[in-house]
Design a protein around this motif. Structure first.
Motif, PDB file in Angstrom:
ATOM      1  N   PHE A 135       0.831  -1.211   0.000  1.00  0.00           N
ATOM      2  CA  PHE A 135       0.000   0.000   0.000  1.00  0.00           C
ATOM      3  C   PHE A 135       0.863   1.258   0.000  1.00  0.00           C
ATOM      4  O   PHE A 135       0.546   2.247  -0.684  1.00  0.00           O
ATOM      5  N   CYS A 136       1.979   1.243   0.740  1.00  0.00           N
ATOM      6  CA  CYS A 136       2.831   2.428   0.846  1.00  0.00           C
ATOM      7  C   CYS A 136       3.679   2.658  -0.406  1.00  0.00           C
ATOM      8  O   CYS A 136       4.292   3.715  -0.539  1.00  0.00           O
ATOM      9  N   GLY A 137       3.725   1.693  -1.305  1.00  0.00           N
ATOM     10  CA  GLY A 137       4.511   1.857  -2.527  1.00  0.00           C
ATOM     11  C   GLY A 137       5.886   1.225  -2.463  1.00  0.00           C
ATOM     12  O   GLY A 137       6.727   1.482  -3.333  1.00  0.00           O
ATOM     13  N   VAL A 138       6.134   0.396  -1.440  1.00  0.00           N
ATOM     14  CA  VAL A 138       7.412  -0.313  -1.365  1.00  0.00           C
ATOM     15  C   VAL A 138       7.519  -1.283  -2.541  1.00  0.00           C
ATOM     16  O   VAL A 138       6.546  -1.962  -2.894  1.00  0.00           O
ATOM     17  N   VAL A 139       8.688  -1.357  -3.145  1.00  0.00           N
ATOM     18  CA  VAL A 139       8.907  -2.251  -4.277  1.00  0.00           C
ATOM     19  C   VAL A 139       9.637  -3.520  -3.839  1.00  0.00           C
ATOM     20  O   VAL A 139       9.283  -4.626  -4.252  1.00  0.00           O
ATOM     21  N   THR A 140      10.636  -3.379  -2.975  1.00  0.00           N
ATOM     22  CA  THR A 140      11.483  -4.501  -2.599  1.00  0.00           C
ATOM     23  C   THR A 140      11.293  -4.830  -1.120  1.00  0.00           C
ATOM     24  O   THR A 140      11.439  -3.957  -0.261  1.00  0.00           O
ATOM     25  N   VAL A 141      10.967  -6.091  -0.844  1.00  0.00           N
ATOM     26  CA  VAL A 141      10.783  -6.551   0.528  1.00  0.00           C
ATOM     27  C   VAL A 141      11.676  -7.764   0.764  1.00  0.00           C
ATOM     28  O   VAL A 141      11.685  -8.703  -0.036  1.00  0.00           O
ATOM     29  N   ILE A 142      12.435  -7.725   1.854  1.00  0.00           N
ATOM     30  CA  ILE A 142      13.270  -8.861   2.244  1.00  0.00           C
ATOM     31  C   ILE A 142      12.570  -9.616   3.363  1.00  0.00           C
ATOM     32  O   ILE A 142      12.161  -9.020   4.371  1.00  0.00           O
ATOM     33  N   VAL A 143      12.433 -10.914   3.167  1.00  0.00           N
ATOM     34  CA  VAL A 143      11.738 -11.776   4.116  1.00  0.00           C
ATOM     35  C   VAL A 143      12.743 -12.745   4.737  1.00  0.00           C
ATOM     36  O   VAL A 143      13.499 -13.399   4.002  1.00  0.00           O
ATOM     37  N   GLN A 144      12.761 -12.824   6.050  1.00  0.00           N
ATOM     38  CA  GLN A 144      13.635 -13.772   6.731  1.00  0.00           C
ATOM     39  C   GLN A 144      13.314 -15.181   6.266  1.00  0.00           C
ATOM     40  O   GLN A 144      12.155 -15.587   6.204  1.00  0.00           O
ATOM     41  N   GLY A 145      14.332 -15.950   5.909  1.00  0.00           N
ATOM     42  CA  GLY A 145      14.132 -17.316   5.448  1.00  0.00           C
ATOM     43  C   GLY A 145      13.551 -18.202   6.528  1.00  0.00           C
ATOM     44  O   GLY A 145      13.491 -17.842   7.705  1.00  0.00           O
ATOM     45  N   PRO A 146      13.107 -19.412   6.160  1.00  0.00           N
ATOM     46  CA  PRO A 146      12.445 -20.292   7.128  1.00  0.00           C
ATOM     47  C   PRO A 146      13.418 -20.803   8.190  1.00  0.00           C
ATOM     48  O   PRO A 146      14.587 -21.060   7.917  1.00  0.00           O
ATOM     49  N   ARG A 147      12.911 -20.941   9.381  1.00  0.00           N
ATOM     50  CA  ARG A 147      13.683 -21.563  10.463  1.00  0.00           C
ATOM     51  C   ARG A 147      13.694 -23.060  10.201  1.00  0.00           C
ATOM     52  O   ARG A 147      12.641 -23.687  10.050  1.00  0.00           O
ATOM     53  N   LEU A 148      14.885 -23.658  10.120  1.00  0.00           N
ATOM     54  CA  LEU A 148      15.013 -25.061   9.732  1.00  0.00           C
ATOM     55  C   LEU A 148      15.077 -26.015  10.917  1.00  0.00           C
ATOM     56  O   LEU A 148      14.998 -27.234  10.724  1.00  0.00           O
ATOM     57  N   HIS A 149      15.248 -25.488  12.132  1.00  0.00           N
ATOM     58  CA  HIS A 149      15.414 -26.372  13.289  1.00  0.00           C
ATOM     59  C   HIS A 149      14.449 -25.980  14.391  1.00  0.00           C
ATOM     60  O   HIS A 149      14.411 -24.831  14.823  1.00  0.00           O
ATOM     61  N   HIS A 150      13.649 -26.951  14.824  1.00  0.00           N
ATOM     62  CA  HIS A 150      12.755 -26.793  15.964  1.00  0.00           C
ATOM     63  C   HIS A 150      12.999 -27.995  16.875  1.00  0.00           C
ATOM     64  O   HIS A 150      12.442 -29.070  16.659  1.00  0.00           O
ATOM     65  N   GLY A 151      13.869 -27.805  17.862  1.00  0.00           N
ATOM     66  CA  GLY A 151      14.269 -28.947  18.686  1.00  0.00           C
ATOM     67  C   GLY A 151      14.955 -29.974  17.808  1.00  0.00           C
ATOM     68  O   GLY A 151      15.785 -29.636  16.963  1.00  0.00           O
ATOM     69  N   PRO A 152      14.610 -31.231  17.954  1.00  0.00           N
ATOM     70  CA  PRO A 152      15.243 -32.267  17.117  1.00  0.00           C
ATOM     71  C   PRO A 152      14.658 -32.338  15.715  1.00  0.00           C
ATOM     72  O   PRO A 152      15.184 -33.042  14.856  1.00  0.00           O
ATOM     73  N   MET A 153      13.575 -31.617  15.456  1.00  0.00           N
ATOM     74  CA  MET A 153      12.948 -31.659  14.137  1.00  0.00           C
ATOM     75  C   MET A 153      13.708 -30.763  13.172  1.00  0.00           C
ATOM     76  O   MET A 153      14.104 -29.654  13.519  1.00  0.00           O
ATOM     77  N   ARG A 154      13.849 -31.250  11.960  1.00  0.00           N
ATOM     78  CA  ARG A 154      14.637 -30.533  10.963  1.00  0.00           C
ATOM     79  C   ARG A 154      13.822 -30.334   9.697  1.00  0.00           C
ATOM     80  O   ARG A 154      13.328 -31.292   9.115  1.00  0.00           O
ATOM     81  N   ALA A 155      13.687 -29.080   9.290  1.00  0.00           N
ATOM     82  CA  ALA A 155      13.058 -28.721   8.012  1.00  0.00           C
ATOM     83  C   ALA A 155      11.659 -29.315   7.877  1.00  0.00           C
ATOM     84  O   ALA A 155      11.289 -29.818   6.824  1.00  0.00           O
ATOM     85  N   LYS A 156      10.855 -29.227   8.967  1.00  0.00           N
ATOM     86  CA  LYS A 156       9.520 -29.816   8.943  1.00  0.00           C
ATOM     87  C   LYS A 156       8.453 -28.844   8.451  1.00  0.00           C
ATOM     88  O   LYS A 156       7.382 -29.260   8.038  1.00  0.00           O
ATOM     89  N   GLY A 157       8.706 -27.540   8.554  1.00  0.00           N
ATOM     90  CA  GLY A 157       7.667 -26.579   8.219  1.00  0.00           C
ATOM     91  C   GLY A 157       7.893 -25.823   6.936  1.00  0.00           C
ATOM     92  O   GLY A 157       7.284 -24.759   6.735  1.00  0.00           O
ATOM     93  N   ILE A 158       8.741 -26.340   6.058  1.00  0.00           N
ATOM     94  CA  ILE A 158       9.079 -25.600   4.834  1.00  0.00           C
ATOM     95  C   ILE A 158       7.875 -25.429   3.925  1.00  0.00           C
ATOM     96  O   ILE A 158       7.687 -24.380   3.293  1.00  0.00           O
ATOM     97  N   SER A 159       7.030 -26.426   3.845  1.00  0.00           N
ATOM     98  CA  SER A 159       5.881 -26.337   2.936  1.00  0.00           C
ATOM     99  C   SER A 159       4.927 -25.228   3.349  1.00  0.00           C
ATOM    100  O   SER A 159       4.419 -24.487   2.490  1.00  0.00           O
TER     101      SER A 159
END
Length: 807
Positions: A135-159
């Motif tokens: 809405f404000c007219g921003v063109v470029t937005v940087i988004v923090q990449g996915p967190r790959l580790h949640h305790g012993p779980m690895r890359a479970k929430g990528i989808s």
């Protein structure tokens, strides 16, 4: 292809921004001008404020306390709703300078959380930020990449992270989203997050306990794997790209090359990535320098973002006069750090961090932006572009349809591009001269009727005549008399050839307007037709035979002296290797909206932002997971050479019995057999080919298609072979800096995922129905488990018949 404009020795332009992860002040016009005065090109801004962050934490705390007693299952209560943004929640407003800012979404959300509560809150925050930025007219937005580790779980929430990004792309039709990813997956970097990070509040039931004790593992391709899921779900959107964080210690070349092939839009350089040299100056390691230099050669070079290197100087004193960072610094200040310094820990220890802080304090007195000064120094001292880079400026990864030289009359500009090649025509001249020397030394008889000892040379497909000129020069160099014919079907080029004969060749060339296949040969005094001793042509395409060189030379072979005749070239081979080419795949997806055959077309392209999936064993393979504490600082490596394999070969002149059978089949007589397998009488079936090649892939990746190259032997005589090559393994040895041919790319409609230590089996056909020639290709992937070879996937059978090269 069009002629590139001469750009001289223009150096790559670095667009450098400044980013503070804890930016305390809104970015006003005054701050933006102050940054530009310091020679920054852009600034970043958070979309929301700490006030908004605090309100989300309060909302989470209130929800958690309301269900703490457990008297009522939480599933019976609606998830908390994030209220709309208020002025204290965001520093952004629509204004004239908003397009000069790069917006950051909140790094404290966790879109990949296995806890549905955290994921639900994160999605609401993310969607509100994306919508308001748009809405404000921003063109470029940087988004923090996915967190790959949640305790012993690895890359479970990528989808679910990928789905959130796909949804965000639909919220802002003009937003460019850059996913901020580290080069490698390092669990330690995620464990040091801010105390307000929502990931810390994930409930125990969804995390399944704490991390297990033992060695910390690093998956070199883990973050790339996550990125591959994201961009695949988003269907290779042209508005989605990578913002890559460069680490303090660089990973091996295999992972560097993989990221290089991706759509890199921004390289983030944290203060912790810099080293301190003997002069106390901030510098980057040699691997950092080489990677940045390599990326700056891309067709669309990424921006550079200096992160947490200190605030903008003078923001509290706008009248302060600051030096402009030009990159003109002393050699000592830019000298590389010692090898002992470069072997420090992956991230600074407290002692190292304190030392760097002291260095910042001292350096700021003389240079308020020392990190920026060093980056500008790198910009000023980029290595010069190679011959191929200068010629190909603007053509990198640009898809072009192959030429149809038999059906289309080429424009003069197209011939001109080919004639600029600094190598090809020298090599042709060398091949003709060597053939003439051998002819003379072996006392071969000649076919000329106009003079004793005159060797008859015919340049078929003469174009504007560069090979004719080289044939005459070869004659003058060797002292062997020649009788030269220039055969060309293009009526426009025919005019120019006659002019060259009058003004440049002294009338010694016989110019013939004819399709070479219909030419009957030199006219003898009695009206009959004689033979040609040396047949010279430049009919090769990017895949050797894709512009119908075999068919053309078969058709003109009847004029070649059957006893001693020489063809230049005498043979050529087609070569293949599987590649990852996400940028090309995205381009073809966009073209397929208007061209239904886009994925069935072999494209001519100057391959640049690609990664070879099968490489030669020229460097030690690094396992995907290794102990971080045992890694040593890698040296500046060169990219591994690809495994390029030979598909097939054509030789000239073609054996006469084969041509005799071909002529027998032409016309469909009973003695010519039952007809061609793919249509027609089968007169051209001797020029069909099939190859099945197996490639070993040591690292995981995605195959987007096949890169095709060629090698040719122009002449093989007493002084050895004269060869040309576009094969990246042999081109520097055989024809360095040759620019006449770009490689060919055979795309896959659906990319194939390739796991570690697997094999790719490529099947390639050259087909014909006597009217046209086309290619068909198919790729399979296999993995061996125990003694069993298991097929993991198979592509469609692609065919370029609809766009085949007409005979």
């Amino acid at each position: 292809m069009d002629s590139p404009q001469s750009t001289g020795e223009m150096m790559p332009i670095f667009y450098v921004g400044q980013h503070e992860t804890k930016r305390s002040l809104p970015v006003t016009d005054q701050i933006l001008r102050q940054a530009q005065d310091c020679n920054y090109d852009m600034l970043t801004t958070p979309i929301t404020t700490p006030h908004f962050h605090a309100s989300i934490l309060s909302l989470l705390t209130a929800y958690s306390q309301a269900h703490l007693d457990g008297s009522t299952p939480s599933s019976h209560h609606p998830m908390p709703l994030v209220p709309p943004l208020t002025p204290p929640d965001t520093p952004l407003t629509p204004n004239d300078s908003i397009s000069q800012l790069i917006a950051f979404t909140s790094p404290w959300i966790d879109l990949a959380s296995p806890d549905p509560l955290i994921a639900h809150l994160s999605r609401q925050v993310f969607n509100q930020e994306i919508a308001y930025a748009g809405f404000c007219g921003v063109v470029t937005v940087i988004v923090q990449g996915p967190r790959l580790h949640h305790g012993p779980m690895r890359a479970k929430g990528i989808s679910q992270y990928a789905r959130a990004i796909q949804e965000a792309l639909s919220l802002g039709n003009y937003l460019q989203l850059h996913i901020l990813m580290p080069m490698t997956d390092n669990p330690e970097s995620e464990s040091d997050g801010d105390v307000g990070n929502l990931a810390r509040f994930a409930r125990e039931d969804y995390i399944s306990g704490h991390s297990k004790d033992g060695e910390v593992k690093v998956d070199l391709f883990g973050t790339w794997d996550a990125w591959n899921v994201i961009r695949s779900v988003c269907k290779y959107s042209s508005r989605l790209s990578v913002a890559l964080t460069l680490p303090r210690r660089f990973p091996p070349m295999a992972i560097q090359s993989r990221w290089y092939s991706e759509p890199l839009r921004l390289l983030s350089l944290p203060a912790t990535s810099f080293l301190v040299n003997a002069r106390g100056s901030f510098v980057l390691s040699k691997p950092h320098q080489l990677f940045i230099s390599r990326c700056m050669r891309l067709r669309h070079a990424p921006w550079l973002l200096l992160t947490d290197v200190g605030p903008i100087p003078g923001i509290n004193d706008p009248d302060l006069i600051l030096p402009f960072s030009t990159g003109t610094i002393s050699p000592g200040a830019a000298a590389d750090a010692s090898s002992s310094t470069s072997s420090v820990s992956p991230s600074p220890t407290p002692a190292e961090a304190a030392q760097m802080a002291r260095q910042v304090s001292r350096k700021s007195k003389a240079d308020p932006t020392p990190h920026l000064s060093y980056i500008r120094y790198l910009q000023r001292n980029q290595p010069p572009r190679s011959t191929i880079e200068r010629f190909g400026a603007g053509f990198q990864d640009f898809l072009q349809s192959p030429l149809q030289p038999l059906t289309d009359n080429l424009e003069s500009m197209t011939y001109e591009v080919f004639e600029k090649d600094p190598i090809k025509y020298d090599w042709y001249e060398r091949a003709i001269a060597q053939a003439l020397r051998d002819w003379k030394s072996e006392n071969k008889t000649v076919s000329s009727s106009t003079g004793t000892g005159f060797v008859v040379i015919a340049v078929v497909g003469s174009g504007r005549g560069p090979l004719v000129t080289r044939a005459i020069r070869a004659s003058q160099e060797t002292g062997v008399n020649v009788e030269v014919y220039a055969v060309e079907k293009n009526p426009n080029a025919y005019v120019l050839l006659q002019r060259h004969n009058e003004e440049d060749w002294g009338g010694m060339v016989t110019v013939v307007k004819s399709d070479m296949r219909a030419w009957k040969g030199p006219v003898l005094p009695d009206g009959s037709h004689g033979y040609v001793d040396i047949l010279v042509s430049e009919l090769l395409g990017s895949f050797a035979d894709n512009e119908l060189s075999p068919e053309c030379l078969d058709g003109v072979q009847h004029v070649l002296n059957p006893e001693h005749g020489i063809s230049i070239p005498t043979s050529y081979t087609a070569h293949l290797t599987p590649i990852a080419a996400p940028r090309l795949h995205a381009d073809i997806i966009s073209r397929s909206a208007t061209d239904s055959n886009a994925f069935e077309t072999p494209w001519v392209v100057m391959l640049h932002a690609i990664d070879y999936l099968a490489t030669q064993e020229s460097q030690q393979q690094v396992p995907s997971e290794t102990n971080t504490n045992r890694q040593s600082q890698p040296k500046a490596e060169a990219p591994a050479l690809p495994d390029v394999q030979t598909a097939w070969l054509f030789g000239h002149p073609c054996p006469r019995p084969i041509l005799a059978q071909s002529n027998l089949r032409r016309g469909g007589s009973a003695s010519g057999g039952g007809g061609g397998a793919t249509g027609g009488d089968g007169a051209n079936e001797h020029n069909t080919r099939f190859a099945q090649l197996t490639f070993r892939c040591n690292e995981r990746g995605v195959c987007h298609g096949l890169a095709g190259y060629f090698e040719t032997v122009l002449y093989d005589g007493s002084d050895g072979k004269v060869e040309l090559s576009t094969n990246p393994v042999t081109m520097n040895q055989k024809s360095k800096d040759m620019i006449s041919w770009f490689p060919i790319f055979f795309p896959l409609k659906v990319p194939i995922y390739v796991p570690e230590n697997s094999e790719m089996e490529v099947s390639m056909w050259r087909q014909t129905d006597d009217r046209k020639v086309w290619y068909e290709w198919l790729i399979e992937s296999f993995v061996t488990i125990g003694s069993r070879r298991i097929r993991l996937g198979i592509s469609d059978l692609h065919s370029s018949k609809a766009n085949g090269c007409l005979m």
